[in-house]
Design a protein around this motif. Structure first.
Motif, mmCIF file in Angstrom:
data_model
loop_
_atom_site.group_PDB
_atom_site.id
_atom_site.type_symbol
_atom_site.label_atom_id
_atom_site.label_comp_id
_atom_site.label_asym_id
_atom_site.label_seq_id
_atom_site.Cartn_x
_atom_site.Cartn_y
_atom_site.Cartn_z
ATOM 1 N N PHE A 8 0.762 -0.426 -0.116
ATOM 2 C CA PHE A 8 0.293 0.156 0.047
ATOM 3 C C PHE A 8 1.164 0.967 -0.006
ATOM 4 N N MET A 9 1.978 1.887 0.989
ATOM 5 C CA MET A 9 2.796 2.468 0.884
ATOM 6 C C MET A 9 3.510 2.426 -0.156
ATOM 7 N N LYS A 10 3.797 1.425 -1.173
ATOM 8 C CA LYS A 10 4.365 1.979 -2.204
ATOM 9 C C LYS A 10 3.164 2.071 -3.484
ATOM 10 N N GLN A 11 1.835 2.027 -3.261
ATOM 11 C CA GLN A 11 1.281 2.968 -4.087
ATOM 12 C C GLN A 11 1.109 3.734 -3.707
ATOM 13 N N ASN A 12 1.263 4.492 -2.981
ATOM 14 C CA ASN A 12 0.995 5.823 -2.604
ATOM 15 C C ASN A 12 2.456 5.887 -1.575
ATOM 16 N N PRO A 13 3.058 6.509 -2.720
ATOM 17 C CA PRO A 13 4.476 6.758 -2.454
ATOM 18 C C PRO A 13 5.073 8.256 -1.311
ATOM 19 N N GLN A 14 3.432 8.821 -1.393
ATOM 20 C CA GLN A 14 3.353 10.713 -0.366
ATOM 21 C C GLN A 14 3.297 9.482 0.880
ATOM 22 N N THR A 15 2.938 8.533 1.445
ATOM 23 C CA THR A 15 2.772 8.324 2.518
ATOM 24 C C THR A 15 3.664 8.054 3.411
ATOM 25 N N THR A 16 2.967 8.340 4.773
ATOM 26 C CA THR A 16 4.565 7.213 6.139
ATOM 27 C C THR A 16 3.604 7.535 6.562
#
Length: 325
Positions: A240-248
């Protein structure tokens, strides 16, 4: 030039000027008028009543108040003492302030009152033993009404009283006039402002749906090793974090209440670091996007008095939110 011809030319000029449509009443207007008045000569003996032609020009200080300069000639007055038809000549100049009532406009009536001072001079009054005066300073009051045929062309009817300061006597007059005014702004209805089109509302941006992925990894008693059955959940979080690179994300470690507080604090930190290590080293999430923190036994979610409750409290939690694409 004869008076009749003069009046004819002046009235024709008035009508011609009004055809241009540039005249108006109100503040800043200039008003011109030709008038004719019946003069009742009571302040000087041996003089008949007469008819005096005259002219007036005024300036409107406000929409209602004008300052007027008047001039008329004593051309048709004669001696009445039995010595014959001796013609009495003279003139009068005055400065009057005039206050108008009502509203300016086509087909409107505007009553007025006026007051001011003037100077009168007559010739031949002293001839043949006449006892009248030849000059006098006047205090003048008046009233009347103006009727506006258009915004520009008007007729006037009024009366005036002249007080001769030299001998303390009054003369009276009734008058009619025809005039025009130009340059003002009253009596005109301002054009309605063009309607301002309402701004077209911008289309509302679609409300983004928030997608949340949660992680809940359980640990054995006094252990900080991630169990194999938790790897799939950790991988879901990493994907999920790779699909949404703006997330932390923040990885939070917890323990049950068995053992000293200081020990449990360190144990919770090791558990959080263990999950972070799997996310970054094994599943390729950048280390800068993952923060780990331990809370020891301070945040239980179940009863530490039972084994089942303590098993639930031995955990690592994490969550990530992102707007759906």
């Amino acid at each position: 030039m004869k008076l009749k011809n003069t009046l004819g030319i002046a009235i024709g000029s008035i009508v011609a000027v009004t055809s241009f449509g540039v005249l108006a009443q109100g503040q800043g207007a200039v008003e011109g008028e030709l008038f004719y008045k019946k003069q009742y000569n009571d302040s000087v003996k041996h003089i008949e009543d007469g008819f005096n032609p005259g002219a007036r020009i005024g300036y409107f200080l406000t929409d209602d108040l004008s300052l007027d300069l008047n001039y008329d000639k004593t051309n048709h007055t004669r001696s009445n003492d039995g010595t014959g038809n001796q013609k009495i000549k003279g003139d009068t100049g005055s400065l009057l302030a005039t206050y108008h009532f009502g509203q300016a406009g086509v087909d409107s009536l505007r009553p007025y009152v006026s007051g001011g001072f003037g100077h009168q001079s007559r010739t031949n009054v002293l001839a043949d033993g006449h006892s009248g005066r030849d000059q006098s300073t006047l205090a003048i009051i008046g009233t009347g009404v103006k009727y506006y045929f258009t915004d520009n062309l008007f007729a006037r009817a009024g009366v005036e009283a002249d007080y001769a300061m030299d001998n303390g006597k009054w003369d009276y007059s009734a008058l009619v006039g025809l005039g025009v005014n130009f340059g003002g702004n009253a009596g005109k209805v301002a054009p309605a402002p063009a309607p301002v089109p309402e701004p077209t509302p911008e289309p509302e941006a679609p409300v983004a749906e928030v997608v949340r992925v949660e992680l809940d990894v359980k640990f054995d008693f006094d252990k900080s090793v991630v169990k194999p059955n938790s790897y799939a959940d950790i991988k879901n979080l990493a994907d999920f974090m790779k699909q949404n690179p703006q997330t932390t994300t923040v990885v939070e470690g917890h323990t049950d209440s068995v053992g000293p507080d200081a020990y449990n604090q360190k144990l919770s930190e090791r558990r959080a670091n263990a999950v972070k290590q799997v996310l970054t080293s094994q599943y390729g999430v950048e280390s800068s996007r993952v923060q780990s923190v331990g809370y020891g036994e301070s945040r239980p979610v179940a009863d530490n008095a039972t084994e089942a409750g303590r098993a639930v409290n031995r955990r690592v939690e994490a969550q990530v939110e992102a707007q759906a694409q």
